[in-house]
Motif scaffolding. Structure first.
Motif, mmCIF file in Angstrom:
data_model
loop_
_atom_site.group_PDB
_atom_site.id
_atom_site.type_symbol
_atom_site.label_atom_id
_atom_site.label_comp_id
_atom_site.label_asym_id
_atom_site.label_seq_id
_atom_site.Cartn_x
_atom_site.Cartn_y
_atom_site.Cartn_z
ATOM 1 N N ASP A 147 0.740 -1.261 0.078
ATOM 2 C CA ASP A 147 -0.132 -0.019 -0.079
ATOM 3 C C ASP A 147 0.907 1.169 -0.035
ATOM 4 O O ASP A 147 1.729 1.425 0.981
ATOM 5 N N ILE A 178 2.695 6.081 -14.195
ATOM 6 C CA ILE A 178 1.990 5.040 -14.776
ATOM 7 C C ILE A 178 0.653 5.303 -14.569
ATOM 8 O O ILE A 178 0.162 5.296 -13.203
ATOM 9 N N ASN A 179 -0.377 5.439 -15.228
ATOM 10 C CA ASN A 179 -1.735 5.787 -15.255
ATOM 11 C C ASN A 179 -2.765 5.021 -16.032
ATOM 12 O O ASN A 179 -2.078 4.491 -17.053
ATOM 13 N N ASN A 180 -4.148 5.163 -16.033
ATOM 14 C CA ASN A 180 -4.959 4.681 -16.600
ATOM 15 C C ASN A 180 -5.458 5.567 -17.936
ATOM 16 O O ASN A 180 -6.402 5.049 -18.639
ATOM 17 N N GLY A 181 -4.410 6.376 -18.227
ATOM 18 C CA GLY A 181 -4.607 7.227 -19.248
ATOM 19 C C GLY A 181 -3.570 8.439 -19.277
ATOM 20 O O GLY A 181 -3.100 8.350 -18.204
ATOM 21 N N GLY A 187 -7.087 9.075 -13.569
ATOM 22 C CA GLY A 187 -6.358 7.976 -12.509
ATOM 23 C C GLY A 187 -7.271 7.652 -11.337
ATOM 24 O O GLY A 187 -8.368 8.287 -11.231
ATOM 25 N N ASN A 188 -6.710 6.945 -10.410
ATOM 26 C CA ASN A 188 -7.312 6.692 -9.110
ATOM 27 C C ASN A 188 -6.860 7.772 -8.290
ATOM 28 O O ASN A 188 -6.257 8.737 -8.241
ATOM 29 N N ASP A 189 -7.623 7.691 -6.930
ATOM 30 C CA ASP A 189 -7.256 8.796 -6.008
ATOM 31 C C ASP A 189 -5.442 9.061 -5.567
ATOM 32 O O ASP A 189 -4.903 10.138 -5.734
ATOM 33 N N SER A 191 -3.113 8.082 -7.776
ATOM 34 C CA SER A 191 -2.197 8.500 -8.918
ATOM 35 C C SER A 191 -2.530 10.131 -9.146
ATOM 36 O O SER A 191 -1.609 10.750 -9.311
ATOM 37 N N THR A 229 0.606 -2.288 -7.915
ATOM 38 C CA THR A 229 0.551 -2.080 -9.402
ATOM 39 C C THR A 229 2.008 -2.510 -10.177
ATOM 40 O O THR A 229 1.892 -3.228 -11.165
#
Lengths: 331, 331
Positions: A147, A178-181, A187-189, A191, A229
């Motif tokens: 975490d 590194i991110n989802n776009g 991103g998530n909280d 990122s 991740t």
């Protein structure tokens, strides 16, 4: 002279592969000396060099099944903990082990010790790419922390940038998150918060978000992500390239005569390429954020992989990167 | 008769690739009819079939740059939203789009509507493996949610198990939790909590943790993870297999005469294999947890990929899987 403390009992092929790697390295590098920690009788069975090698007999071994923190606290005469203590006490410059990753991280944290103001150390492998211009990138954190918090990602980006500059000799290492776009705001909280911190940090060259599909193209020198991740990405990289090469071998050997003959003719080219995707060639993963160099070689290391990790340990020590990270964070 | 609502304007090669895919599918499947939403003039330019195809003219398009939720709320006459509304209103059984993933997920959530008691829908691609016995696995969630909770992973495991049973015809789908180690007790806070929930759920066949490096070996039928990690894994899989094949091509064409000749002889075998790693062959990713079937084809889909996605849409509808998931969660 670089002094390397080596856990001779760590790894699937220990101590034979470890000691054979040492045999090779002592011949290759005149400016290193090695302290080999482990069962003396077993080590001596494989050791072919005398000069610049000291064997320190230890009576315990940390196993893969051991709970890392408990093992490091209790097995005080284990080869790994003794090697870590040598670094802590200044008797060696760098710790190298192919043993349990969790236990090595715990040894780094509990024995070698965290750098002041570093929240959590990180683990960073150097991974080969298919780009000629940028033949490698650093993945940070590849799994030291399950975490992670935004501050961890920032500190890891700084640490890995030091490594890229001093050891890989990249002038202004490009750091990607590194991110989802790729767009800012994705991103998530975690990122999203890390993006803010990275954007504001002046000591690094942050170039924004990167998607994991671009990693092997050499788009960044340092790819930062949380340890969970990062671990998944590292294992997906390993699993996918292994699977593709396995499938190719299957397709070529089960094909017709023409395919089989063709396969024979490209065998060498393919073997060279497979080597390129083998990250043990680059050495081991480095734990950064502790007050000494700690290098984790693959558990499945053969003597060549150990040799490469020793070469890396020498380079890391000569670069002075650890002292630089200490100065940056403790000052 | 299966009625498929198709967003003709979504995807890099729209509307040509989409309409050409429809041309193929109408010929291949006598039990489907298609509602094509988009610019009528552009659609008619490519449409070669008349029977079982209805063109519904729409005036707006959701672009990749559009913020998904805002676009779905404002562009009410977009091809994607109109197609989603057709499913919502019972005029079509299934929605298919190669457009923006974010907007399609928003259309599923806001227009088609979430199943009662489902916290968050998930997105699941079916990914080819190198195992002959288990040639594919489901990755769930591949990115519908940036921040997931343990309950999401549980519900996604149940939803994906339904899909594996009813559509992929796997009797007792093996569900694995993607984690940073295989032992129980491993992981981050999220995966530890999800492990507990999955272990207690009697409607699924939970077999424990799985590391991402095992995914392509066919070790599980359903691999569950949070949407951020799933997205990173999916993109790493895609990027790595693409990079390996690219590197092979480079090595074979830059080699000597023998290598080049050998390359020529294995060309077909290698091309077949590359196809195997191309996940557009399996169709699109399915959004589960909404009150209708929603299928996302790759943005780069050509007519063949659209054809495969239509075949999948037909199969999903005929399987009755959506009604089964509704019954399970709403009852």
């Amino acid at each position: 002279m670089v002094t390397i403390a080596i856990d001779a009992m760590g790894g699937d092929n220990a101590p034979a592969a470890v000691v054979n790697g040492v045999n090779l390295a002592i011949h290759a590098f005149e400016d290193i000396q090695v302290k080999l920690f482990g069962d003396e009788a077993q080590i001596r069975e494989h050791l072919k060099v005398q000069e610049r090698v000291e064997v320190i007999h230890t009576t315990e071994i940390i196993e893969a099944e051991d709970e890392p923190v408990i093992a490091v606290r209790r097995k005080k005469d284990s080869s790994m903990v003794r090697a870590a203590r040598a670094v802590k006490e200044g008797e060696a410059d760098v710790l190298l082990s192919a043993g349990s990753t969790g236990a090595l991280l715990a040894s780094g944290l509990l024995v070698v010790g965290r750098i002041k103001n570093i929240d959590r150390p990180g683990l960073m492998p150097v991974i080969p790419t298919i780009s000629k211009e940028h033949p490698q990138f650093i993945l940070m954190d590849a799994g030291a922390n399950a975490d992670s918090k935004p501050i961890n990602l920032l500190q890891h980006a700084i640490l890995a940038s030091y490594y890229a500059r001093e050891v890989l000799e990249i002038k202004s290492p490009r750091v990607g998150l590194i991110n989802n776009g790729t767009e800012a705001g994705k991103g998530n909280d975690l990122s999203k918060a890390a993006y803010e911190l990275l954007s504001q940090e002046e000591s690094i060259n942050f170039i924004g978000n990167i998607e994991a599909k671009e990693l092997l193209n050499g788009s960044v020198d340092v790819a930062v992500t949380d340890g969970f991740t990062g671990n998944a990405i590292l294992k997906t990289l390993e699993g996918t390239s292994k699977s593709v090469f396995k499938a190719i071998k299957g397709a070529l050997t089960s094909g017709g005569m023409k395919t089989k003959l063709g396969a024979l003719m490209i065998k060498d080219a393919l073997a060279d390429l497979k080597d390129n995707f083998d990250d043990t060639k680059a050495g081991g993963a480095v734990m950064l954020g502790v007050k000494g160099a700690v290098i984790k070689a693959h558990g499945s290391s053969n003597e060549e992989a150990i040799f490469n990790a020793i070469r890396q340990a020498r380079k890391v020590t000569n670069s002075g990167v650890i002292n630089q990270t200490i100065s940056f964070f403790e000052d």
